[in-house]
Design a protein around this motif. Structure first.
Motif, PDB file in Angstrom:
ATOM      1  N   LEU B  11       0.834  -1.202   0.000  1.00  0.00           N
ATOM      2  CA  LEU B  11       0.000   0.000   0.000  1.00  0.00           C
ATOM      3  C   LEU B  11       0.868   1.251   0.000  1.00  0.00           C
ATOM      4  CD1 LEU B  11      -2.775  -0.932   2.578  1.00  0.00           C
ATOM      5  CD2 LEU B  11      -3.087  -0.479   0.145  1.00  0.00           C
ATOM      6  N   ASP B  12       0.394   2.273  -0.677  1.00  0.00           N
ATOM      7  CA  ASP B  12       1.127   3.534  -0.757  1.00  0.00           C
ATOM      8  C   ASP B  12       0.603   4.470   0.329  1.00  0.00           C
ATOM      9  OD1 ASP B  12       2.192   5.970  -1.281  1.00  0.00           O
ATOM     10  OD2 ASP B  12       1.420   6.120  -3.335  1.00  0.00           O
ATOM     11  N   PHE B  13       1.294   4.456   1.458  1.00  0.00           N
ATOM     12  CA  PHE B  13       0.834   5.256   2.594  1.00  0.00           C
ATOM     13  C   PHE B  13       1.268   6.718   2.483  1.00  0.00           C
ATOM     14  CE2 PHE B  13       0.424   1.060   4.705  1.00  0.00           C
ATOM     15  CZ  PHE B  13      -0.914   1.179   5.061  1.00  0.00           C
ATOM     16  N   LYS B  14       1.926   7.066   1.376  1.00  0.00           N
ATOM     17  CA  LYS B  14       2.283   8.481   1.207  1.00  0.00           C
ATOM     18  C   LYS B  14       1.230   9.219   0.400  1.00  0.00           C
ATOM     19  CE  LYS B  14       7.253   8.573   1.916  1.00  0.00           C
ATOM     20  NZ  LYS B  14       8.557   8.431   1.273  1.00  0.00           N
ATOM     21  N   THR B  15       0.868   8.663  -0.750  1.00  0.00           N
ATOM     22  CA  THR B  15      -0.043   9.392  -1.640  1.00  0.00           C
ATOM     23  C   THR B  15      -1.309   8.595  -1.953  1.00  0.00           C
ATOM     24  OG1 THR B  15       0.983   8.502  -3.625  1.00  0.00           O
ATOM     25  CG2 THR B  15       1.927  10.530  -2.729  1.00  0.00           C
ATOM     26  N   GLY B  16      -1.399   7.351  -1.446  1.00  0.00           N
ATOM     27  CA  GLY B  16      -2.545   6.504  -1.771  1.00  0.00           C
ATOM     28  C   GLY B  16      -3.821   6.969  -1.080  1.00  0.00           C
ATOM     29  N   ARG B  17      -4.934   6.476  -1.594  1.00  0.00           N
ATOM     30  CA  ARG B  17      -6.227   6.813  -1.014  1.00  0.00           C
ATOM     31  C   ARG B  17      -7.077   5.563  -0.850  1.00  0.00           C
ATOM     32  NH1 ARG B  17      -7.535  12.238  -0.986  1.00  0.00           N
ATOM     33  NH2 ARG B  17      -5.877  13.542  -1.826  1.00  0.00           N
ATOM     34  N   VAL B  18      -8.026   5.639   0.047  1.00  0.00           N
ATOM     35  CA  VAL B  18      -8.969   4.542   0.227  1.00  0.00           C
ATOM     36  C   VAL B  18      -9.812   4.421  -1.035  1.00  0.00           C
ATOM     37  CG1 VAL B  18     -11.011   3.812   1.517  1.00  0.00           C
ATOM     38  CG2 VAL B  18      -9.065   4.814   2.741  1.00  0.00           C
ATOM     39  N   ASP B  19      -9.926   3.206  -1.577  1.00  0.00           N
ATOM     40  CA  ASP B  19     -10.861   3.016  -2.692  1.00  0.00           C
ATOM     41  C   ASP B  19     -11.859   1.921  -2.355  1.00  0.00           C
ATOM     42  OD1 ASP B  19      -9.935   0.446  -3.581  1.00  0.00           O
ATOM     43  OD2 ASP B  19      -8.266   1.442  -4.580  1.00  0.00           O
ATOM     44  N   MET B  20     -12.871   1.778  -3.197  1.00  0.00           N
ATOM     45  CA  MET B  20     -13.971   0.865  -2.895  1.00  0.00           C
ATOM     46  C   MET B  20     -13.479  -0.576  -2.727  1.00  0.00           C
ATOM     47  SD  MET B  20     -16.427   3.005  -2.582  1.00  0.00           S
ATOM     48  CE  MET B  20     -17.736   1.840  -2.221  1.00  0.00           C
ATOM     49  N   ASN B  21     -12.383  -0.916  -3.422  1.00  0.00           N
ATOM     50  CA  ASN B  21     -11.830  -2.264  -3.286  1.00  0.00           C
ATOM     51  C   ASN B  21     -11.418  -2.593  -1.851  1.00  0.00           C
ATOM     52  OD1 ASN B  21     -11.613  -3.871  -5.770  1.00  0.00           O
ATOM     53  ND2 ASN B  21     -10.629  -2.024  -6.565  1.00  0.00           N
ATOM     54  N   HIS B  22     -11.021  -1.560  -1.116  1.00  0.00           N
ATOM     55  CA  HIS B  22     -10.572  -1.820   0.255  1.00  0.00           C
ATOM     56  C   HIS B  22     -11.702  -2.313   1.153  1.00  0.00           C
ATOM     57  CE1 HIS B  22      -7.120   1.055  -0.777  1.00  0.00           C
ATOM     58  NE2 HIS B  22      -6.601  -0.134  -0.608  1.00  0.00           N
ATOM     59  N   GLY B  23     -12.939  -2.146   0.695  1.00  0.00           N
ATOM     60  CA  GLY B  23     -14.060  -2.608   1.493  1.00  0.00           C
ATOM     61  C   GLY B  23     -14.807  -3.763   0.859  1.00  0.00           C
ATOM     62  N   PHE B 115     -10.345   8.860   0.965  1.00  0.00           N
ATOM     63  CA  PHE B 115      -9.670   9.333   2.169  1.00  0.00           C
ATOM     64  C   PHE B 115      -8.183   8.976   2.075  1.00  0.00           C
ATOM     65  CE2 PHE B 115      -8.546   9.051   6.762  1.00  0.00           C
ATOM     66  CZ  PHE B 115      -8.852  10.363   7.103  1.00  0.00           C
ATOM     67  N   PRO B 116      -7.307   9.932   2.392  1.00  0.00           N
ATOM     68  CA  PRO B 116      -5.866   9.660   2.263  1.00  0.00           C
ATOM     69  C   PRO B 116      -5.409   8.542   3.195  1.00  0.00           C
ATOM     70  CG  PRO B 116      -6.278  12.031   2.473  1.00  0.00           C
ATOM     71  CD  PRO B 116      -7.578  11.338   2.769  1.00  0.00           C
ATOM     72  N   LEU B 117      -4.684   7.576   2.632  1.00  0.00           N
ATOM     73  CA  LEU B 117      -4.158   6.483   3.448  1.00  0.00           C
ATOM     74  C   LEU B 117      -3.176   6.999   4.495  1.00  0.00           C
ATOM     75  CD1 LEU B 117      -3.595   3.656   0.788  1.00  0.00           C
ATOM     76  CD2 LEU B 117      -5.302   3.707   2.620  1.00  0.00           C
ATOM     77  N   ALA B 118      -2.515   8.113   4.205  1.00  0.00           N
ATOM     78  CA  ALA B 118      -1.577   8.680   5.184  1.00  0.00           C
ATOM     79  C   ALA B 118      -2.325   9.106   6.439  1.00  0.00           C
ATOM     80  CB  ALA B 118      -0.827   9.866   4.576  1.00  0.00           C
ATOM     81  N   ASP B 119      -3.488   9.737   6.248  1.00  0.00           N
ATOM     82  CA  ASP B 119      -4.281  10.152   7.406  1.00  0.00           C
ATOM     83  C   ASP B 119      -4.837   8.939   8.147  1.00  0.00           C
ATOM     84  OD1 ASP B 119      -3.804  12.769   6.832  1.00  0.00           O
ATOM     85  OD2 ASP B 119      -5.773  13.188   5.969  1.00  0.00           O
ATOM     86  N   LEU B 120      -5.266   7.937   7.371  1.00  0.00           N
ATOM     87  CA  LEU B 120      -5.791   6.727   8.009  1.00  0.00           C
ATOM     88  C   LEU B 120      -4.715   6.059   8.851  1.00  0.00           C
ATOM     89  CD1 LEU B 120      -8.126   4.773   8.399  1.00  0.00           C
ATOM     90  CD2 LEU B 120      -7.396   3.575   6.333  1.00  0.00           C
ATOM     91  N   LYS B 121      -3.506   6.022   8.314  1.00  0.00           N
ATOM     92  CA  LYS B 121      -2.399   5.402   9.048  1.00  0.00           C
ATOM     93  C   LYS B 121      -2.128   6.167  10.343  1.00  0.00           C
ATOM     94  CE  LYS B 121       2.265   3.627   8.519  1.00  0.00           C
ATOM     95  NZ  LYS B 121       3.398   3.429   7.604  1.00  0.00           N
ATOM     96  N   ARG B 122      -2.172   7.482  10.249  1.00  0.00           N
ATOM     97  CA  ARG B 122      -1.913   8.308  11.436  1.00  0.00           C
ATOM     98  C   ARG B 122      -2.972   8.025  12.516  1.00  0.00           C
ATOM     99  NH1 ARG B 122      -2.377  14.742  10.861  1.00  0.00           N
ATOM    100  NH2 ARG B 122      -2.229  15.207  13.093  1.00  0.00           N
TER     101      ARG B 122
END
Lengths: 352, 352
Positions: B11-23, B115-122
Motif C-alpha cells: 500500500l502507498d501510505f504516502k499518496t494513496g487513497r482509500v478506494d472501494m476495493n478496500h471494502g 480518504f488519504p491512506l496517510a491520514d488513516l495510518k496516522r
C-alpha cells in the motif's frame, strides 16, 4: 409544578426526521433513546440505563468470543430484509462461526440528519425482531448524528459476545488435506437480491436475501460430530464463496478442489448473474456457512445440516488438497479445471 | 511459481487513497488489514485472523461489562488528539465508569472513498498507541468503505469489554440525598479545543483536548474507599457536565445543588466560551469523570483523585438533594441560585 419530561412532545414517527439534536447528548437524544431504542430492544440490561451494560459472565470454563461488523448496505431495505436484521444476523453469525453460543449484542448507530424517523423505526423494529428471534438481547448502544451529506441514512456497527465451550478449537488454520468442504445451502441470493434492486432489475422469480441467524444450525452441526471434527466454520459474506475459500486455504496452508456441479444455486440466481455479468461465486451470502470437516465426519455433518430448516440444501462441494501454493481449484461442469482466485476487477460495494 | 501474495504491491501510505476495493472483501481488503490494522494493533488475539476473537473469560465471580461508542468527530485531528485515540479512550472510559477493569476492545471502521491512506495510518497508529498505553488490546475489527460523499473520512465505532468484580454495584440510580458530587478536573477543554479549531479561532493560550483513558484513575479511586461508597461514575462527554448531572439526577431520583465557584475550569476555556457564546457546563470532556460518593467517603475519594496525574484538579462541586423534581440547581458566584437544565437550543454536533 410538573416534572420536566412532561414538556417533551412525543417523537413524530410518521413525518419526523432525524436532526442534529438527536445526536447532541441532550434531551432530544434521551428522547430518541427512550421512545425508540429502549422501547424496541427492551431488556433487563439495557434498562440499567448506564454508559454500558453489566452482564453475567459465560459459564465456568468457557472462553469469550467477540466479533464486530459494520453495516453500510445500500439500499437500506431489500427483498428479504433490511440493514436492521442484517446487522443482527451478520454479527451473530461471526460469533457462531467461532463455535460459540452468542449471548449479547451491542449496537452503534450513525444517523444522517434528515433521515425519516419512520424508516429508522422500521429498521430498529427489524433489529429488535431479529434479536428476539435469535434469543440474543441488544444490551447497550450509542447513537450519533452527522450532517446531511456526510453519511448515508443509517450505518450500524454491531458487536457480539459469545461463550466458547471448554476445549473447542476452531479457526481458519485448522483444515488439512483430505478434509471435506460443505456448504449449508444455495449461494448468492443476498448479493443478487441487493444488486438487482440497485440496478432496478426485475426478475420473473423474485430473489430474496437469505439473511438469517445461523447459530442454531451451528449448534446442531457441532452436536452431530465429535469435538474437533469441524475444523473451520465461515460465513461467505463479502467476496462470496470464492473469496472465503481462498482465505481459508491461505490460513490452513492447504489447497482446495471444488466440484462446480455440486455447488447449490438457485436457477434464478444463475440467470440473474448471467444478466448482470457477475460470477455467483463472488456474491455475498448472509445466511449460509462453509464447514471444513474431517472426512470421517462429513456424512454425519451433512446430515445434521440438512436436518435443520436453514440447511436443507446443504452439499458437499469439495476437498482440501496438498498444495503449497494453496490454490482453490474447481473441476468445471464441462470437465475442465480452473483456479478460483480471490476477487479481482470491479468490486461489489455496499452489499452488507 | 511464486505464491500469490508476491504479486501485490505494498500500500502507498504516502499518496494513496482509500478506494472501494478496500471494502469489497477481496485481496485489497485483506491487504489493508494486513499492512495497516493487523500490523499496528498486533496482538495474539487479532493474529488468530478469524471472523472474531476467542478470548480468556474474566476471573471467576466477575461479571462482564460491555459498552459501545460511535465516533464521528469533525475535524478528525484536533489539538491534543484525533479520532483514533478518542475512539479508544471514549469506550474504555465507558467501561471504567461501570467500575470494571477494561480487558478488550473491538473496532469497526467506516471509511469514505478517497480518504488519504496517510491520514488513516496516522489515526490507526494513534489508536494503537492509546490501546497500548492503556494496556487493552484491540482484538477484532471490521472495515467498510462507502462512496465519496456518503461518509466523512472516517467513522470509528469501538466496543469495550471489561471485568466487574464480585459485589460491585455502581450506576446512575444509586445516588441518594446527601451524597457528594466530585469532578476529577477542569471542565470543557475537549469541546473547546474542537470547536475553536472548527471556528478557526486561535487563542493566545492554546487549549488542547483532555482526551485520556481514565481506568487507572477509577481503580485508584475505588481502592481508596469502602466498596459501595462510590455510587455512580460517569464521564461528562456529549452535553457536558450539566447534561450528565441531569441524567444522574433523573436516574437517582434526587436533585443536586452545585457550587459554581467550585467547578474547576481553565481561564482560557472560560474566555473561549465567552467568545464563542457557549456555556462551558455543556461542553464535552473526554478525560474527566464525575463521581457521586457517600458523604463519609468524600474526603478520601477526593484525595485519591488528586493523587493521580489525571485528577490533580479534582474538586468537590456539590451535593445530592431531596427534590422530587430532581432539578440540578447551582449557587452562582454572585450569590444567586439557578436551575442548570438539560441542553437545549443549538446543539454542538460532531464533538466526539
Amino acid at each position: 409544578m410538573t416534572a420536566k419530561k412532561d414538556y417533551v412532545r412525543p417523537l413524530d414517527f410518521k413525518t419526523g426526521r432525524v436532526d442534529m439534536n438527536h445526536g447532541a447528548g441532550g434531551r432530544a437524544s434521551a428522547q430518541l433513546i427512550r421512545e425508540l431504542f429502549a422501547s424496541a430492544f427492551d431488556n433487563e440490561f439495557l434498562r440499567q440505563g448506564d454508559d454500558g451494560a453489566a452482564l453475567p459472565a459465560p459459564p465456568p470454563g468457557h472462553r469469550l468470543v467477540m466479533a464486530t461488523d459494520g453495516h453500510v448496505i445500500s439500499p437500506l431495505f431489500f427483498p428479504g430484509g433490511d440493514i436492521g436484521c442484517l446487522s443482527v444476523h451478520g454479527t451473530l453469525n461471526d460469533v457462531a462461526m467461532m463455535g460459540a453460543q452468542p449471548l449479547y449484542l451491542s449496537a452503534s448507530f450513525i444517523l444522517e440528519e434528515g433521515f425519516p424517523l419512520a424508516d429508522l423505526k422500521r429498521i430498529v423494529q427489524s433489529m429488535a425482531a431479529a434479536a428476539a428471534e435469535a434469543g440474543v438481547p441488544i444490551v447497550t448502544g450509542d447513537t450519533k448524528v452527522v450532517e446531511q451529506g456526510h453519511g448515508d441514512g443509517v450505518f450500524i456497527s454491531t458487536t457480539g459476545l459469545g461463550a466458547l465451550p471448554p476445549g473447542r478449537q476452531m479457526g481458519g488454520a485448522r483444515g488439512r488435506p483430505g478434509d471435506v468442504v460443505l456448504v449449508s445451502g444455495t449461494m448468492g441470493e443476498h448479493g443478487v437480491a441487493v444488486l438487482s434492486l440497485r440496478e432496478s432489475l426485475e426478475f420473473e422469480t423474485a430473489i430474496t436475501s437469505d439473511t438469517a441467524a445461523l447459530h442454531t444450525l451451528v449448534a446442531d452441526l457441532l452436536a452431530a460430530v465429535p469435538e474437533g471434527a469441524v475444523r473451520t466454520l465461515r460465513d461467505p459474506t463479502r467476496g462470496g464463496l470464492a473469496t472465503t475459500l481462498n482465505e481459508i486455504a491461505a490460513q490452513s496452508g492447504a489447497g482446495m478442489l471444488l466440484q462446480e456441479a455440486a455447488i447449490p444455486m438457485l436457477p434464478q440466481v444463475e440467470a440473474a448473474c448471467e444478466l448482470l455479468g457477475l460470477d455467483p461465486l463472488y456474491i455475498a451470502n448472509e445466511g449460509k456457512l462453509i464447514a471444513i470437516v474431517a472426512p470421517e465426519a462429513a456424512d454425519a455433518a451433512l446430515a445434521a445440516l440438512r436436518a435443520h430448516p436453514l440447511g436443507r440444501q446443504a452439499a458437499r462441494i469439495g476437498v482440501l488438497t496438498d498444495d503449497p501454493h494453496h490454490f482453490v481449484q474447481m473441476a468445471t461442469r464441462f470437465g475442465g479445471q480452473r483456479v478460483v482466485d480471490w476477487l479481482s476487477g470491479e468490486p461489489l460495494p455496499r452489499i452488507c
